[in-house]
Scaffold this motif. Sequence first.
Motif, PDB file in Angstrom:
ATOM      1  N   ALA A   1      25.027  59.096 -30.392  1.00 25.19           N
ATOM      2  CA  ALA A   1      25.918  60.204 -29.817  1.00 25.19           C
ATOM      3  C   ALA A   1      26.605  60.782 -31.042  1.00 25.19           C
ATOM      4  CB  ALA A   1      26.976  59.377 -29.177  1.00 25.19           C
ATOM      5  N   ALA A   2      27.172  60.064 -32.434  1.00 26.29           N
ATOM      6  CA  ALA A   2      27.623  60.706 -33.437  1.00 26.29           C
ATOM      7  C   ALA A   2      26.798  61.530 -34.127  1.00 26.29           C
ATOM      8  CB  ALA A   2      28.086  59.547 -34.480  1.00 26.29           C
ATOM      9  N   SER A   3      25.311  61.305 -34.124  1.00 36.77           N
ATOM     10  CA  SER A   3      24.281  62.386 -34.752  1.00 36.77           C
ATOM     11  C   SER A   3      24.400  63.565 -33.979  1.00 36.77           C
ATOM     12  CB  SER A   3      23.013  61.878 -34.661  1.00 36.77           C
ATOM     13  OG  SER A   3      22.709  60.591 -35.378  1.00 36.77           O
ATOM     14  N   VAL A   4      24.560  63.727 -32.770  1.00 35.76           N
ATOM     15  CA  VAL A   4      24.476  64.692 -31.877  1.00 35.76           C
ATOM     16  C   VAL A   4      25.857  65.517 -32.013  1.00 35.76           C
ATOM     17  CG1 VAL A   4      24.433  65.663 -29.451  1.00 35.76           C
ATOM     18  CG2 VAL A   4      23.024  63.583 -30.005  1.00 35.76           C
TER      19      VAL A   4
ATOM     20  N   ILE B   1      21.106  59.098 -24.646  1.00 36.53           N
ATOM     21  CA  ILE B   1      22.162  59.360 -25.667  1.00 36.53           C
ATOM     22  C   ILE B   1      23.151  57.765 -25.766  1.00 36.53           C
ATOM     23  CG2 ILE B   1      24.370  60.548 -26.808  1.00 36.53           C
ATOM     24  CD1 ILE B   1      21.770  62.313 -26.381  1.00 36.53           C
ATOM     25  N   ALA B   2      23.212  57.256 -26.872  1.00 36.50           N
ATOM     26  CA  ALA B   2      24.167  56.017 -26.830  1.00 36.50           C
ATOM     27  C   ALA B   2      24.678  55.933 -28.090  1.00 36.50           C
ATOM     28  CB  ALA B   2      23.137  54.783 -26.785  1.00 36.50           C
TER      29      ALA B   2
ATOM     30  N   TRP C   1      29.440  68.339 -26.565  1.00 36.99           N
ATOM     31  CA  TRP C   1      28.551  69.277 -27.577  1.00 36.99           C
ATOM     32  C   TRP C   1      27.405  69.706 -26.898  1.00 36.99           C
ATOM     33  CZ3 TRP C   1      23.824  69.410 -29.638  1.00 36.99           C
ATOM     34  CH2 TRP C   1      23.510  70.333 -30.788  1.00 36.99           C
ATOM     35  N   ILE C   2      26.726  68.578 -26.071  1.00 37.47           N
ATOM     36  CA  ILE C   2      25.370  68.932 -25.353  1.00 37.47           C
ATOM     37  C   ILE C   2      25.824  70.093 -24.117  1.00 37.47           C
ATOM     38  CG2 ILE C   2      23.644  67.948 -23.677  1.00 37.47           C
ATOM     39  CD1 ILE C   2      23.831  65.540 -25.615  1.00 37.47           C
TER      40      ILE C   2
ATOM     41  N   THR D   1      23.234  66.972 -19.912  1.00 37.78           N
ATOM     42  CA  THR D   1      24.223  65.881 -19.822  1.00 37.78           C
ATOM     43  C   THR D   1      23.684  65.028 -18.685  1.00 37.78           C
ATOM     44  OG1 THR D   1      25.953  66.946 -21.103  1.00 37.78           O
ATOM     45  CG2 THR D   1      26.716  65.088 -19.771  1.00 37.78           C
ATOM     46  N   ARG D   2      23.760  65.468 -17.472  1.00 42.94           N
ATOM     47  CA  ARG D   2      23.399  64.795 -16.398  1.00 42.94           C
ATOM     48  C   ARG D   2      22.132  64.078 -16.495  1.00 42.94           C
ATOM     49  NH1 ARG D   2      25.696  69.560 -13.728  1.00 42.94           N
ATOM     50  NH2 ARG D   2      23.471  70.395 -13.496  1.00 42.94           N
ATOM     51  N   PHE D   3      21.144  64.617 -17.136  1.00 40.92           N
ATOM     52  CA  PHE D   3      19.882  63.988 -17.348  1.00 40.92           C
ATOM     53  C   PHE D   3      20.068  62.696 -18.160  1.00 40.92           C
ATOM     54  CE2 PHE D   3      16.512  63.626 -20.706  1.00 40.92           C
ATOM     55  CZ  PHE D   3      15.421  63.213 -19.681  1.00 40.92           C
TER      56      PHE D   3
END
Length: 262
Positions: free
Chosen positions: A168-171, A195-196, A215-216, A225-227
């Motif tokens: 998550a922090a990378s994204v 994403i984790a 961000w996404i 996000t839903r995916f």
Amino acid sequence: MNVDIHNHILWGLDDGAQSPEETLALARDAVQNGITHVIATPHHMDGKYENPASSIMQRVDEANRLLTEHEVPLTILPGMELHLYGEIVQDFQAAKQTLLTLNHTQSYVLLELPYDHVPAYTERLLFDLQMEGYIPVIAHPERNHAIRERPSTLYRMVERGVLAQITAASVAGKFSDKYQEISRKLIEHNLIHFIASDAHNVTRRGFALKAAYEWIDHKLGQQYTRFFQENACRLISGRDIAAPSPLPFERKKKRKKFLGLF
Ligand SMILES: [Fe+2]
């Protein structure tokens, strides 16, 4: 239900939480990020930490009791982050089970690659695991130097049914622009399924899932996000994951042939 499939929330097992108080602080951080369930994934066989299934299971029970006592609305489920090593398949076959899949599902195994390269035996090992019925989930491929240099390495894995999870922090851009850029590239090529957080502590490496999903939403669209959220829910109940076909990377143009002779 909102699920985080990779974090180091259990105390005293690795470089994540070091005490019950730190576990509690991480749990509260998770709740603030809208998370209801986490799969705890202590490091295993990474050259520094060995956490056999039995010690993880015991600590999961203790941690859940602690959260209940302190009325933190979060459920911890068992798992491990398994560093790549040659005997994984044999260890899964062994009578005395030291390895854990994610939340005891039949198939999902969180695998960590080394940071600098992808070992030559990786392809074979992933294949052997798949032949045994496991579905490898590659942890934070964006943090692997070889994959950043040559993302088609990940493409080849995903094309063969391997899944991948980005941090998550990378994204969210909390590490660097470089990590955010490669994260976006991998997501846009359909190479990422989850994403984790990979949360370790609340000071420097917290959950950051809210920021990542924001961000996404903003940059890629809410359908992404839903995916990702839906996939994490599917994973904990052992259901199939939605995996759209990965998109290949364009090859660099070949240098023009000299006078067309070679
Ligand atoms: Fe991790």
